[in-house]
Motif scaffolding. Structure first.
Motif, mmCIF file in Angstrom:
data_model
loop_
_atom_site.group_PDB
_atom_site.id
_atom_site.type_symbol
_atom_site.label_atom_id
_atom_site.label_comp_id
_atom_site.label_asym_id
_atom_site.label_seq_id
_atom_site.Cartn_x
_atom_site.Cartn_y
_atom_site.Cartn_z
ATOM 1 N N ARG A 47 2.046 -2.844 -3.467
ATOM 2 C CA ARG A 47 0.872 -1.989 -3.705
ATOM 3 C C ARG A 47 0.105 -2.446 -4.937
ATOM 4 O O ARG A 47 -1.128 -2.432 -4.966
ATOM 5 C CB ARG A 47 1.299 -0.528 -3.849
ATOM 6 N N LEU A 48 0.833 -2.843 -5.955
ATOM 7 C CA LEU A 48 0.185 -3.340 -7.158
ATOM 8 C C LEU A 48 -0.556 -4.640 -6.877
ATOM 9 O O LEU A 48 -1.698 -4.836 -7.305
ATOM 10 C CB LEU A 48 1.228 -3.542 -8.258
ATOM 11 N N LEU A 92 -1.776 -5.700 -4.064
ATOM 12 C CA LEU A 92 -2.934 -5.483 -3.197
ATOM 13 C C LEU A 92 -4.034 -4.683 -3.871
ATOM 14 O O LEU A 92 -5.150 -4.596 -3.347
ATOM 15 C CB LEU A 92 -2.493 -4.769 -1.913
ATOM 16 N N SER A 93 -3.734 -4.087 -5.003
ATOM 17 C CA SER A 93 -4.746 -3.326 -5.730
ATOM 18 C C SER A 93 -5.715 -4.271 -6.425
ATOM 19 O O SER A 93 -5.311 -5.209 -7.114
ATOM 20 C CB SER A 93 -4.080 -2.427 -6.773
ATOM 21 N N GLU A 94 -6.988 -4.040 -6.249
ATOM 22 C CA GLU A 94 -7.995 -4.901 -6.865
ATOM 23 C C GLU A 94 -8.074 -4.691 -8.370
ATOM 24 O O GLU A 94 -8.627 -5.524 -9.090
ATOM 25 C CB GLU A 94 -9.363 -4.631 -6.233
ATOM 26 N N GLN A 95 -7.518 -3.579 -8.837
ATOM 27 C CA GLN A 95 -7.590 -3.286 -10.276
ATOM 28 C C GLN A 95 -6.425 -3.891 -11.060
ATOM 29 O O GLN A 95 -6.457 -3.938 -12.289
ATOM 30 C CB GLN A 95 -7.598 -1.762 -10.510
ATOM 31 N N ALA A 96 -5.383 -4.355 -10.359
ATOM 32 C CA ALA A 96 -4.203 -4.855 -11.054
ATOM 33 C C ALA A 96 -4.506 -6.160 -11.781
ATOM 34 O O ALA A 96 -5.173 -7.048 -11.241
ATOM 35 C CB ALA A 96 -3.061 -5.065 -10.063
ATOM 36 N N GLU A 116 0.093 -7.222 -15.301
ATOM 37 C CA GLU A 116 0.779 -6.103 -14.660
ATOM 38 C C GLU A 116 1.635 -6.589 -13.491
ATOM 39 O O GLU A 116 2.760 -6.120 -13.297
ATOM 40 C CB GLU A 116 -0.248 -5.073 -14.170
ATOM 41 N N ASP A 137 0.810 0.612 4.194
ATOM 42 C CA ASP A 137 -0.277 0.994 5.104
ATOM 43 C C ASP A 137 -0.175 0.280 6.445
ATOM 44 O O ASP A 137 -1.104 -0.400 6.900
ATOM 45 C CB ASP A 137 -1.639 0.714 4.457
ATOM 46 N N ARG A 171 -1.371 -12.438 -5.570
ATOM 47 C CA ARG A 171 -2.335 -11.664 -4.772
ATOM 48 C C ARG A 171 -3.052 -12.564 -3.764
ATOM 49 O O ARG A 171 -3.190 -12.213 -2.593
ATOM 50 C CB ARG A 171 -3.358 -10.986 -5.687
#
Length: 550
Positions: free
Chosen positions: A317-318, A320-324, A328, A373, A420
Motif C-alpha cells: 500500500r505504501l 502504490l501510494s503516490e505520496q510515499a 518511507e 484492492d 514503485r
C-alpha cells in the motif's frame, strides 16, 4: 530452489485405506439428536465403518488451546473425524460430515453471509465451527453467534494467539493415538518425524524408510519439494495426477498419492517408487498415512508463511501510494528480509494469492505476497531471472487452473528506490498479458516494448478514445470501401517511412502508395511523413493491434 510455501487454506483429509486410523468410507454415520437439539454423529472407537474420532471435549479441555464454547451444550462428546480449514464462502462440496471446520472472519462481514455459511456447514453435518478472530482484532461478530444458535451448530472461539495449524495437528495426532494395528510401530515413527521438528525433509526420509522405497513430494507446478533421490520427468507425473479422478494412481513405475483434494493448482503429491497395487495391505496403509502426514507438515509451513506475509500488504500500500517517499519505502522494506536484495515484482489477479505464494516459494530468496484492492503482488528477493522457470511451472499446472487461468506480469528493481516503478511495471505487463490469447500467460516487463508498457498504464477508456480518434476514420473507410488503408499505414511505419520497401511488401507501385498515404493524411489529419504525427499514428496502431481478436 528452497522449501515450499502453500496457499491460504488447507484440509487435512482422511486417508482412504481400510483399517487406517483416518479412514473415510462412502457410508454416512448415523445422525443422533442430543437433548439440546444438536445433530450428532456418534461413532464408537472405532465405529463400524473403521472410522476413528477425537471428541470435541478433548480440545475444549486442552488448557494450552484455550478454546471457548460459545454455542452448544452437552456437546463435549461429539466426535471430530477430520479438520477442514476453509476460506471458501460455500465449502460444502468438500465436507463429508464430522469435521471441525476452522475459518476466519473473511466470509462473514454481514449477518446474511454468516447465516448462509453456517447453514451450509449444518447441512453438511459438521461437528463444530471454530471461529478464528486474529484477522478481526479478536472480535467475534454477534451475528455469527446468532447464526450458529439458529442452525444448532456448536461454535468454538479460537484465541488470537492459537493458529489453525496447532489445532489441526492436535486433532490428527489424536486420531493417530487411537489407532491400533500391526503398523503401530511404523506409524509412531512417522508421527515422531513430524513432531521432532525436523520438517518435511525428516518426514520424507522417515517415510521412505517405513515404506521401503524412494519417495518424493512434488507440487502441481512440477517441482520437487523434497525427495530422497533425483526424480525425472516430474511434469509427466503431475499430468497423470491432475487428470486422475481417483488416487493413488500409478504412472511410469511410481505410485502417486494426493496429500489434499483442495485447490488443485496448490496440490502436493506424494510419489513412491513402485506399484502400490502389488504391495501388502500393511505397506499400502503406511504409504497412505505418510501422505496424510505430509499435508500436516505442509499446514505448519502454511501458518509460518501466513504470518510472514502480514508485512506484505502495508508495504505494498505504501509503495502504490503516490505520496510515499523513497525514504518511507526504504524504512518499511528494512523491516523485511527483502532489504538489500534485488527484487522481482509480480502482479496477478485477486484470486491467485495462494497460487502465487506457492510459485514464488520455488525460488531461493525471501518472498512476500499480499493483496491490495483485488490485485495480488508478489515480491521476491533474487538477482536471477525467473520468467522462464515461472512459465514452465504455470504451463505444468495449467490443467488444474480451470476456466480462470493464471496471468502474471513481472518487473524488477535493484533496490527500494525503484520498487514503485517495478511494481507498476509488473502491473502493466500483466494487463498486456491479459490481452493475449489463452488462459495462461507470464509476461516480464523487459520482454515488452516500452511504448506498450506506457500504453498499458493509460486507463482503458482514454486509450480507446485516443485509438478511435486517430485511426477510427481509417477503420471506417476500410470497412465501407473494402480498402487497405490501415494495413498500408502499418507497413509504411514498420519500414520507417521507406516508400520503396513499403511498396514492395504491399506489391503496389510507389505512386499507388503515395496516393494511399495522401488519403490517410486527409482522413486522419496526420501526415505520416512528419515525426510527431508518425508517433501518434504508430501508438494508435500498436494499441489497436493489442485489441484485435486473436
Amino acid at each position: 530452489m528452497k522449501g515450499p510455501v502453500p496457499g491460504l487454506y488447507r484440509r487435512l483429509w482422511p486417508v482412504r485405506s481400510a483399517g487406517s486410523w483416518a479412514v473415510e468410507t462412502s457410508d454416512r454415520l448415523p445422525v443422533v439428536t442430543t437433548r439440546d437439539g444438536y445433530a450428532d454423529r456418534r461413532p464408537s472407537s472405532p465405529n463400524s465403518n473403521g472410522r476413528h474420532a477425537v471428541n470435541l471435549g478433548t480440545l475444549l479441555n486442552a488448557p494450552d488451546l484455550g478454546l471457548e464454547l460459545r454455542v452448544g451444550t452437552d456437546v463435549a462428546d461429539r466426535p471430530i473425524t477430520r479438520v477442514f480449514t476453509a476460506t471458501l464462502r460455500d465449502p460444502r462440496r468438500f465436507l463429508t460430515g464430522g469435521e471441525l471446520v476452522l475459518s476466519g472472519m473473511e466470509w462473514w462481514p454481514k449477518p446474511e453471509d454468516s447465516d448462509a455459511f453456517v447453514a451450509g456447514l449444518a447441512q453438511a453435518g459438521v461437528t463444530a465451527l471454530g471461529a478464528g478472530t486474529a484477522e478481526a482484532g479478536g472480535i467475534l461478530p454477534q451475528h455469527v453467534v446468532d447464526a450458529c444458535e439458529r442452525h444448532k451448530l456448536p461454535l468454538l472461539v479460537v484465541p488470537v494467539h492459537i493458529s489453525f495449524a496447532t489445532i489441526s495437528e492436535r486433532v490428527i495426532l489424536g486420531l493417530a493415538a487411537e489407532r491400533a494395528t500391526p503398523n503401530l510401530d511404523r506409524h509412531r515413527r512417522l508421527v515422531a518425524a513430524v513432531t521432532s521438528g525436523g520438517g518435511l525433509s525428516a518426514l520424507v526420509g522417515a517415510g521412505a524408510t517405513e515404506v521401503g522405497a524412494d519417495c518424493w513430494v512434488i507440487s502441481a507446478a512440477g517441482r520437487v519439494v523434497e525427495g530422497t533421490d533425483e526424480l525425472r520427468d516430474v511434469p509427466a507425473l503431475v499430468k497423470h495426477a491432475l487428470r486422475s479422478e481417483r488416487m493413488p494412481v500409478v504412472a511410469g513405475g511410481f505410485s502417486v498419492y494426493a496429500t489434499t483434494t483442495k485447490q488443485r493448482p496448490l496440490g502436493w503429491f506424494l510419489v513412491v517408487a513402485g506399484d502400490h497395487r502389488t504391495w501388502p495391505t500393511e505397506r499400502q496403509e503406511v504409504a497412505a498415512e505418510f501422505a496424510t502426514l505430509v499435508e500436516l507438515e505442509r499446514s505448519r509451513l502454511d501458518e509460518a508463511r501466513r504470518i510472514e506475509n502480514r508485512a506484505a500488504q502495508p508495504l505494498l500500500r505504501l509503495v502504490l501510494s503516490e505520496q510515499a517517499t523513497p525514504n518511507e519505502i526504504q524504512s518499511r522494506l528494512s523491516a523485511t528480509e527483502l532489504d538489500g536484495t534485488e527484487i522481482v515484482t509480480v502482479s496477478a489477479s485477486g484470486t491467485a494469492a495462494s497460487v502465487l505464494d506457492d510459485l514464488l516459494s520455488a525460488f531461493d530468496g525471501p518472498a512476500l505476497v499480499g493483496t491490495v484492492d483485488d490485485e495480488v503482488f508478489g515480491l521476491l528477493g533474487t538477482p536471477h531471472p525467473i520468467a522462464a522457470d515461472l512459465k514452465d511451472m504455470v504451463r505444468t499446472m495449467q490443467p488444474a487452473l480451470g476456466r480462470g487461468g493464471l496471468v502474471l506480469g513481472l518487473g524488477r528493481c535493484p533496490d527500494a528506490t525503484g520498487l514503485r516503478a517495478a511494481v507498476l511495471q509488473a502491473r502493466y505487463a500483466r494487463k498486456l498479458a491479459e490481452r493475449s490469447p489463452g488462459r495462461v500467460a507470464v509476461m516480464a516487463g523487459d520482454e515488452v516494448a516500452s511504448h506498450l508498457l506506457l500504453l498499458a498504464a493509460v486507463p482503458d477508456e482514454l486509450r480507446r478514445s485516443f485509438r478511435n480518434q486517430i485511426i477510427g476514420p481509417l477503420s471506417a473507410y476500410d470497412e465501407t470501401h473494402k480498402s487497405e488503408l490501415t494495413r498500408t499505414l502499418r507497413v509504411f511505419l514498420e519500414h520507417s517511412g521507406s516508400w520503396t520497401q513499403a511498396a514492395a511488401e504491399l506489391h503496389v507501385h510507389v505512386n499507388t502508395l503515395r496516393y494511399r498515404i495522401t488519403r490517410i493524411t486527409e482522413l486522419t489529419g496526420r501526415d505520416p511523413g512528419r515525426f510527431g504525427d508518425r508517433v501518434d499514428l504508430y501508438l494508435a496502431l500498436a494499441d489497436e493491434s493489442e485489441h484485435r481478436p486473436p
